[in-house]
Design a protein around this motif. Sequence first.
Motif, PDB file in Angstrom:
ATOM      1  N   TYR A   1     -77.298  58.878  61.139  1.00 26.82           N
ATOM      2  CA  TYR A   1     -76.788  59.471  62.047  1.00 26.82           C
ATOM      3  C   TYR A   1     -77.529  61.025  62.076  1.00 26.82           C
ATOM      4  N   ALA A   2     -77.586  61.495  61.016  1.00 25.55           N
ATOM      5  CA  ALA A   2     -78.238  62.718  60.820  1.00 25.55           C
ATOM      6  C   ALA A   2     -79.823  62.734  61.010  1.00 25.55           C
ATOM      7  N   GLU A   3     -80.408  61.703  60.667  1.00 21.42           N
ATOM      8  CA  GLU A   3     -81.793  61.435  60.850  1.00 21.42           C
ATOM      9  C   GLU A   3     -82.365  61.096  62.285  1.00 21.42           C
ATOM     10  N   LYS A   4     -81.282  60.207  62.816  1.00 20.84           N
ATOM     11  CA  LYS A   4     -81.670  60.210  64.266  1.00 20.84           C
ATOM     12  C   LYS A   4     -81.532  61.121  65.206  1.00 20.84           C
ATOM     13  N   LEU A   5     -80.496  62.130  64.873  1.00 21.65           N
ATOM     14  CA  LEU A   5     -80.429  63.303  65.621  1.00 21.65           C
ATOM     15  C   LEU A   5     -81.023  64.431  65.388  1.00 21.65           C
ATOM     16  N   ARG A   6     -81.840  64.696  64.378  1.00 23.49           N
ATOM     17  CA  ARG A   6     -82.484  65.807  63.443  1.00 23.49           C
ATOM     18  C   ARG A   6     -83.563  66.544  64.475  1.00 23.49           C
ATOM     19  N   VAL A   7     -83.992  65.921  65.362  1.00 22.83           N
ATOM     20  CA  VAL A   7     -85.336  66.414  66.027  1.00 22.83           C
ATOM     21  C   VAL A   7     -84.545  67.106  67.396  1.00 22.83           C
ATOM     22  N   ASP A   8     -83.633  66.322  68.145  1.00 17.31           N
ATOM     23  CA  ASP A   8     -83.194  66.698  69.367  1.00 17.31           C
ATOM     24  C   ASP A   8     -82.116  67.504  69.270  1.00 17.31           C
ATOM     25  N   TYR A   9     -81.058  67.197  68.357  1.00 18.13           N
ATOM     26  CA  TYR A   9     -79.999  67.738  68.345  1.00 18.13           C
ATOM     27  C   TYR A   9     -79.668  68.025  66.640  1.00 18.13           C
ATOM     28  N   PRO A  10     -80.259  69.174  66.288  1.00 18.32           N
ATOM     29  CA  PRO A  10     -80.351  69.692  64.827  1.00 18.32           C
ATOM     30  C   PRO A  10     -78.975  70.100  64.287  1.00 18.32           C
ATOM     31  N   ALA A  11     -78.209  70.886  65.150  1.00 17.87           N
ATOM     32  CA  ALA A  11     -76.853  71.244  64.772  1.00 17.87           C
ATOM     33  C   ALA A  11     -75.773  70.070  64.589  1.00 17.87           C
TER      34      ALA A  11
END
Length: 325
Positions: free
Chosen positions: A37-47
Amino acid sequence: MLPNYGSRRRFRDLSEQEILALAISSEEDDARIYRTYAEKLRVDYPASAAVFDGMAEEEDRHRQRLIALHRIRFGEVIPLIRREHVAGFYARKPVWLMDTMTLEQIRREAEAMERQAEQFYVVAAQRTSDAETRRLLGDLAAAEASHEHNAHRLEQKNLGDDERSSEDETARRQFLLTWVQPGLAGLMDGSVSTLAPIFATAFATQNTHTTFLVGLAASVGAGISMGFTEAASDDGQLSGRGSPLKRGIAAGVMTALGGLGHALPYLIPHFWTATVIAMVVVFVELWAIVWIQNRFMQTPFLRATFQVVLGGALVFAAGALIGGG
Protein backbone atom coordinates in the motif's frame (compact mmCIF):
# COMPACT_ATOMS: atom_id res chain seq x y z
CA MET A 1 -18.14 -29.21 -2.22
CA LEU A 2 -16.01 -26.12 -2.78
CA PRO A 3 -12.60 -26.76 -4.34
CA ASN A 4 -9.90 -27.54 -1.72
CA TYR A 5 -12.34 -26.73 1.10
CA GLY A 6 -12.35 -30.29 2.38
CA SER A 7 -8.54 -30.36 2.55
CA ARG A 8 -8.38 -27.38 4.93
CA ARG A 9 -7.87 -27.77 8.65
CA ARG A 10 -10.57 -26.64 11.01
CA PHE A 11 -9.45 -24.04 13.48
CA ARG A 12 -10.64 -26.05 16.46
CA ASP A 13 -8.36 -28.91 15.35
CA LEU A 14 -5.21 -26.79 15.43
CA SER A 15 -2.69 -27.25 18.20
CA GLU A 16 -1.44 -24.34 20.27
CA GLN A 17 1.82 -24.37 18.29
CA GLU A 18 -0.08 -24.25 15.02
CA ILE A 19 -2.22 -21.37 16.26
CA LEU A 20 0.92 -19.43 17.13
CA ALA A 21 2.47 -20.28 13.74
CA LEU A 22 -0.71 -19.10 12.01
CA ALA A 23 -0.52 -15.80 13.89
CA ILE A 24 3.13 -15.36 12.86
CA SER A 25 2.43 -15.94 9.16
CA SER A 26 -0.61 -13.66 9.31
CA GLU A 27 1.39 -10.82 10.83
CA GLU A 28 4.05 -11.31 8.15
CA ASP A 29 1.46 -11.18 5.36
CA ASP A 30 -0.21 -8.06 6.76
CA ALA A 31 3.12 -6.25 7.03
CA ARG A 32 3.82 -7.08 3.39
CA ILE A 33 0.37 -5.79 2.35
CA TYR A 34 0.88 -2.51 4.24
CA ARG A 35 4.25 -1.99 2.55
CA THR A 36 2.63 -2.63 -0.83
CA TYR A 37 0.00 0.00 0.00
CA ALA A 38 2.75 2.42 0.99
CA GLU A 39 4.63 1.93 -2.30
CA LYS A 40 1.48 2.49 -4.33
CA LEU A 41 0.67 5.70 -2.48
CA ARG A 42 4.14 7.13 -1.99
CA VAL A 43 4.27 9.44 -5.02
CA ASP A 44 0.77 10.94 -4.91
CA TYR A 45 -0.07 10.50 -1.19
CA PRO A 46 3.20 10.63 0.80
CA ALA A 47 1.50 11.25 4.16
CA SER A 48 -0.72 8.17 3.80
CA ALA A 49 2.31 6.17 2.63
CA ALA A 50 4.05 7.12 5.89
CA VAL A 51 1.03 5.83 7.83
CA PHE A 52 1.22 2.44 6.14
CA ASP A 53 5.01 2.29 6.60
CA GLY A 54 4.42 2.76 10.32
CA MET A 55 1.69 0.10 10.39
CA ALA A 56 4.01 -2.35 8.65
CA GLU A 57 6.65 -1.70 11.30
CA GLU A 58 4.04 -2.37 14.00
CA GLU A 59 3.19 -5.71 12.37
CA ASP A 60 6.91 -6.59 12.24
CA ARG A 61 7.30 -5.91 15.96
CA HIS A 62 4.31 -8.07 16.81
CA ARG A 63 5.63 -10.86 14.59
CA GLN A 64 8.99 -10.70 16.37
CA ARG A 65 7.26 -10.97 19.77
CA LEU A 66 5.27 -13.97 18.56
CA ILE A 67 8.41 -15.66 17.23
CA ALA A 68 10.13 -15.06 20.56
CA LEU A 69 7.18 -16.67 22.35
CA HIS A 70 7.28 -19.63 19.97
CA ARG A 71 11.00 -20.17 20.70
CA ILE A 72 10.29 -20.28 24.42
CA ARG A 73 7.34 -22.68 24.19
CA PHE A 74 8.03 -24.85 21.14
CA GLY A 75 11.58 -24.27 19.89
CA GLU A 76 13.09 -22.91 16.68
CA VAL A 77 11.07 -24.80 14.04
CA ILE A 78 7.84 -22.96 13.16
CA PRO A 79 5.21 -25.06 11.34
CA LEU A 80 4.26 -23.82 7.90
CA ILE A 81 0.59 -22.89 8.18
CA ARG A 82 -1.12 -19.98 6.48
CA ARG A 83 -4.60 -18.47 6.20
CA GLU A 84 -5.52 -20.52 3.15
CA HIS A 85 -4.80 -23.72 5.08
CA VAL A 86 -7.52 -23.08 7.67
CA ALA A 87 -11.25 -23.38 6.91
CA GLY A 88 -13.20 -20.23 7.76
CA PHE A 89 -10.14 -18.09 8.44
CA TYR A 90 -10.40 -14.49 7.24
CA ALA A 91 -8.90 -13.82 3.81
CA ARG A 92 -7.07 -10.85 2.38
CA LYS A 93 -7.80 -9.30 -1.01
CA PRO A 94 -5.16 -9.93 -3.68
CA VAL A 95 -2.73 -7.01 -3.86
CA TRP A 96 -3.23 -6.62 -7.61
CA LEU A 97 -6.74 -5.35 -6.89
CA MET A 98 -5.06 -2.19 -5.56
CA ASP A 99 -4.78 -0.93 -9.12
CA THR A 100 -8.53 -0.28 -9.05
CA MET A 101 -8.77 0.90 -5.42
CA THR A 102 -9.09 4.54 -4.43
CA LEU A 103 -7.23 6.08 -1.50
CA GLU A 104 -10.35 5.90 0.69
CA GLN A 105 -10.93 2.25 -0.27
CA ILE A 106 -7.36 1.39 0.74
CA ARG A 107 -7.87 3.12 4.09
CA ARG A 108 -11.11 1.20 4.69
CA GLU A 109 -9.46 -2.07 3.70
CA ALA A 110 -6.67 -1.50 6.23
CA GLU A 111 -9.22 -0.81 8.98
CA ALA A 112 -11.13 -3.96 8.01
CA MET A 113 -7.91 -6.00 8.17
CA GLU A 114 -7.36 -5.05 11.79
CA ARG A 115 -10.99 -5.58 12.80
CA GLN A 116 -11.15 -9.01 11.12
CA ALA A 117 -8.03 -10.22 12.87
CA GLU A 118 -9.21 -9.00 16.27
CA GLN A 119 -12.69 -10.47 15.86
CA PHE A 120 -11.36 -13.83 14.75
CA TYR A 121 -9.09 -14.19 17.77
CA VAL A 122 -11.82 -13.08 20.17
CA VAL A 123 -14.28 -15.65 18.80
CA ALA A 124 -11.62 -18.34 18.76
CA ALA A 125 -10.73 -17.63 22.39
CA GLN A 126 -14.37 -18.01 23.41
CA ARG A 127 -14.62 -21.44 21.77
CA THR A 128 -11.68 -23.08 23.49
CA SER A 129 -11.79 -24.69 26.93
CA ASP A 130 -8.03 -24.97 27.31
CA ALA A 131 -6.82 -22.26 29.66
CA GLU A 132 -3.42 -21.76 28.00
CA THR A 133 -4.90 -21.63 24.50
CA ARG A 134 -7.56 -19.20 25.71
CA ARG A 135 -4.87 -16.97 27.17
CA LEU A 136 -2.84 -17.11 23.98
CA LEU A 137 -5.82 -16.23 21.77
CA GLY A 138 -6.84 -13.45 24.15
CA ASP A 139 -3.35 -11.98 23.92
CA LEU A 140 -3.54 -12.08 20.14
CA ALA A 141 -6.94 -10.37 20.16
CA ALA A 142 -5.54 -7.66 22.43
CA ALA A 143 -2.58 -7.27 20.08
CA GLU A 144 -4.88 -6.77 17.09
CA ALA A 145 -6.92 -4.22 19.05
CA SER A 146 -3.71 -2.36 19.82
CA HIS A 147 -2.88 -2.46 16.11
CA GLU A 148 -6.04 -0.49 15.35
CA HIS A 149 -5.20 1.98 18.13
CA ASN A 150 -1.67 2.34 16.78
CA ALA A 151 -3.05 2.88 13.28
CA HIS A 152 -5.09 5.82 14.55
CA ARG A 153 -2.07 7.15 16.44
CA LEU A 154 0.15 6.90 13.35
CA GLU A 155 -2.54 8.57 11.24
CA GLN A 156 -2.76 11.47 13.70
CA LYS A 157 1.04 11.78 13.67
CA ASN A 158 1.57 11.62 9.90
CA LEU A 159 -1.77 12.69 8.46
CA GLY A 160 -2.95 16.01 9.85
CA ASP A 161 -5.96 17.93 8.64
CA ASP A 162 -4.00 19.77 5.95
CA GLU A 163 -2.35 16.61 4.62
CA ARG A 164 -5.63 14.66 4.63
CA SER A 165 -7.47 17.49 2.86
CA SER A 166 -4.72 17.74 0.28
CA GLU A 167 -4.68 13.99 -0.36
CA ASP A 168 -8.46 13.78 -0.50
CA GLU A 169 -8.49 16.60 -3.06
CA THR A 170 -5.82 14.78 -5.09
CA ALA A 171 -7.89 11.58 -5.01
CA ARG A 172 -11.01 13.50 -6.03
CA ARG A 173 -9.17 15.16 -8.90
CA GLN A 174 -7.85 11.79 -10.07
CA PHE A 175 -11.38 10.35 -9.99
CA LEU A 176 -12.65 13.26 -12.06
CA LEU A 177 -9.86 12.98 -14.63
CA THR A 178 -10.03 9.19 -14.97
CA TRP A 179 -13.76 8.50 -14.78
CA VAL A 180 -16.00 11.57 -14.68
CA GLN A 181 -14.43 13.66 -17.43
CA PRO A 182 -14.22 10.95 -20.13
CA GLY A 183 -17.57 9.52 -19.02
CA LEU A 184 -19.20 12.94 -19.29
CA ALA A 185 -17.64 13.53 -22.71
CA GLY A 186 -18.96 10.15 -23.82
CA LEU A 187 -22.44 10.81 -22.46
CA MET A 188 -22.58 14.16 -24.23
CA ASP A 189 -21.34 12.67 -27.49
CA GLY A 190 -23.70 9.70 -27.33
CA SER A 191 -26.74 11.72 -26.28
CA VAL A 192 -26.32 14.62 -28.70
CA SER A 193 -24.59 13.18 -31.75
CA THR A 194 -27.09 10.33 -32.18
CA LEU A 195 -30.13 12.59 -31.98
CA ALA A 196 -30.02 13.60 -35.65
CA PRO A 197 -29.68 10.13 -37.23
CA ILE A 198 -32.20 8.51 -34.88
CA PHE A 199 -34.93 11.12 -35.23
CA ALA A 200 -34.24 11.67 -38.92
CA THR A 201 -34.81 7.96 -39.45
CA ALA A 202 -37.85 8.01 -37.22
CA PHE A 203 -39.63 10.82 -39.05
CA ALA A 204 -38.48 9.67 -42.49
CA THR A 205 -39.67 6.07 -42.13
CA GLN A 206 -42.10 6.15 -39.19
CA ASN A 207 -40.95 2.57 -38.71
CA THR A 208 -40.01 1.81 -35.10
CA HIS A 209 -38.01 -1.33 -35.92
CA THR A 210 -35.86 0.44 -38.50
CA THR A 211 -35.38 3.40 -36.17
CA PHE A 212 -34.28 1.13 -33.34
CA LEU A 213 -31.74 -0.66 -35.55
CA VAL A 214 -30.30 2.66 -36.72
CA GLY A 215 -30.15 3.91 -33.12
CA LEU A 216 -28.53 0.69 -31.92
CA ALA A 217 -25.91 0.77 -34.66
CA ALA A 218 -25.19 4.47 -34.12
CA SER A 219 -24.88 4.07 -30.35
CA VAL A 220 -22.69 0.97 -30.34
CA GLY A 221 -20.52 2.30 -33.16
CA ALA A 222 -20.08 5.65 -31.43
CA GLY A 223 -19.27 3.90 -28.15
CA ILE A 224 -16.57 1.75 -29.72
CA SER A 225 -15.10 4.71 -31.60
CA MET A 226 -15.18 7.00 -28.56
CA GLY A 227 -13.67 4.36 -26.29
CA PHE A 228 -10.73 3.61 -28.59
CA THR A 229 -10.19 7.29 -29.29
CA GLU A 230 -10.03 8.18 -25.60
CA ALA A 231 -7.74 5.26 -24.75
CA ALA A 232 -5.35 6.02 -27.63
CA SER A 233 -5.29 9.78 -27.18
CA ASP A 234 -3.28 9.87 -23.95
CA ASP A 235 -1.37 7.22 -22.00
CA GLY A 236 -1.88 9.25 -18.82
CA GLN A 237 1.80 9.30 -17.87
CA LEU A 238 2.45 13.00 -18.44
CA SER A 239 -1.07 14.36 -18.12
CA GLY A 240 -1.83 12.43 -14.93
CA ARG A 241 -5.27 11.49 -16.28
CA GLY A 242 -4.90 7.89 -15.17
CA SER A 243 -5.19 4.54 -16.92
CA PRO A 244 -6.11 4.81 -20.62
CA LEU A 245 -8.07 1.55 -20.27
CA LYS A 246 -10.27 3.00 -17.52
CA ARG A 247 -10.80 6.23 -19.44
CA GLY A 248 -11.61 4.32 -22.60
CA ILE A 249 -14.15 2.16 -20.78
CA ALA A 250 -15.78 5.20 -19.17
CA ALA A 251 -16.01 7.09 -22.45
CA GLY A 252 -17.13 4.10 -24.53
CA VAL A 253 -19.78 2.82 -22.16
CA MET A 254 -21.30 6.24 -21.48
CA THR A 255 -21.33 7.09 -25.20
CA ALA A 256 -23.23 3.91 -25.98
CA LEU A 257 -25.64 4.46 -23.09
CA GLY A 258 -26.23 8.06 -24.17
CA GLY A 259 -27.40 6.91 -27.59
CA LEU A 260 -29.29 3.84 -26.44
CA GLY A 261 -31.35 5.92 -24.03
CA HIS A 262 -33.46 7.39 -26.79
CA ALA A 263 -33.12 4.41 -29.16
CA LEU A 264 -34.65 1.82 -26.81
CA PRO A 265 -38.15 3.43 -26.80
CA TYR A 266 -38.42 2.42 -30.46
CA LEU A 267 -38.77 -1.17 -29.35
CA ILE A 268 -42.38 -0.07 -28.77
CA PRO A 269 -44.32 -0.84 -32.00
CA HIS A 270 -46.52 2.28 -31.88
CA PHE A 271 -44.56 5.09 -33.58
CA TRP A 272 -45.91 8.16 -31.78
CA THR A 273 -45.83 6.47 -28.37
CA ALA A 274 -42.20 5.50 -28.93
CA THR A 275 -41.32 8.96 -30.23
CA VAL A 276 -42.88 10.81 -27.30
CA ILE A 277 -41.09 8.56 -24.82
CA ALA A 278 -37.81 9.04 -26.71
CA MET A 279 -38.27 12.82 -26.50
CA VAL A 280 -38.82 12.59 -22.75
CA VAL A 281 -35.67 10.45 -22.43
CA VAL A 282 -33.70 13.04 -24.41
CA PHE A 283 -34.94 15.77 -22.07
CA VAL A 284 -33.82 13.73 -19.02
CA GLU A 285 -30.43 12.94 -20.61
CA LEU A 286 -29.66 16.56 -21.40
CA TRP A 287 -30.57 17.77 -17.93
CA ALA A 288 -28.53 14.93 -16.41
CA ILE A 289 -25.52 16.17 -18.37
CA VAL A 290 -26.14 19.70 -17.10
CA TRP A 291 -26.31 18.43 -13.51
CA ILE A 292 -23.09 16.41 -13.85
CA GLN A 293 -21.26 19.38 -15.34
CA ASN A 294 -22.46 21.63 -12.55
CA ARG A 295 -21.90 19.07 -9.76
CA PHE A 296 -18.52 17.62 -10.69
CA MET A 297 -16.94 20.00 -13.19
CA GLN A 298 -18.07 23.25 -11.48
CA THR A 299 -19.51 24.53 -14.75
CA PRO A 300 -21.94 27.41 -14.04
CA PHE A 301 -25.50 26.11 -14.29
CA LEU A 302 -26.71 28.66 -16.85
CA ARG A 303 -23.71 28.16 -19.10
CA ALA A 304 -24.07 24.37 -18.94
CA THR A 305 -27.78 24.68 -19.69
CA PHE A 306 -27.11 26.92 -22.69
CA GLN A 307 -24.40 24.65 -24.08
CA VAL A 308 -26.12 21.31 -23.61
CA VAL A 309 -29.87 21.89 -23.78
CA LEU A 310 -29.77 24.44 -26.59
CA GLY A 311 -27.24 22.41 -28.54
CA GLY A 312 -29.24 19.23 -28.09
CA ALA A 313 -32.45 20.97 -29.12
CA LEU A 314 -30.83 22.24 -32.33
CA VAL A 315 -29.50 18.78 -33.21
CA PHE A 316 -32.91 17.24 -32.51
CA ALA A 317 -34.62 19.88 -34.66
CA ALA A 318 -32.16 19.26 -37.48
CA GLY A 319 -32.85 15.53 -37.41
CA ALA A 320 -36.61 16.01 -37.28
CA LEU A 321 -36.59 18.53 -40.14
CA ILE A 322 -34.33 16.41 -42.32
CA GLY A 323 -36.38 13.29 -41.65
CA GLY A 324 -39.69 15.10 -42.12
CA GLY A 325 -38.54 16.63 -45.37
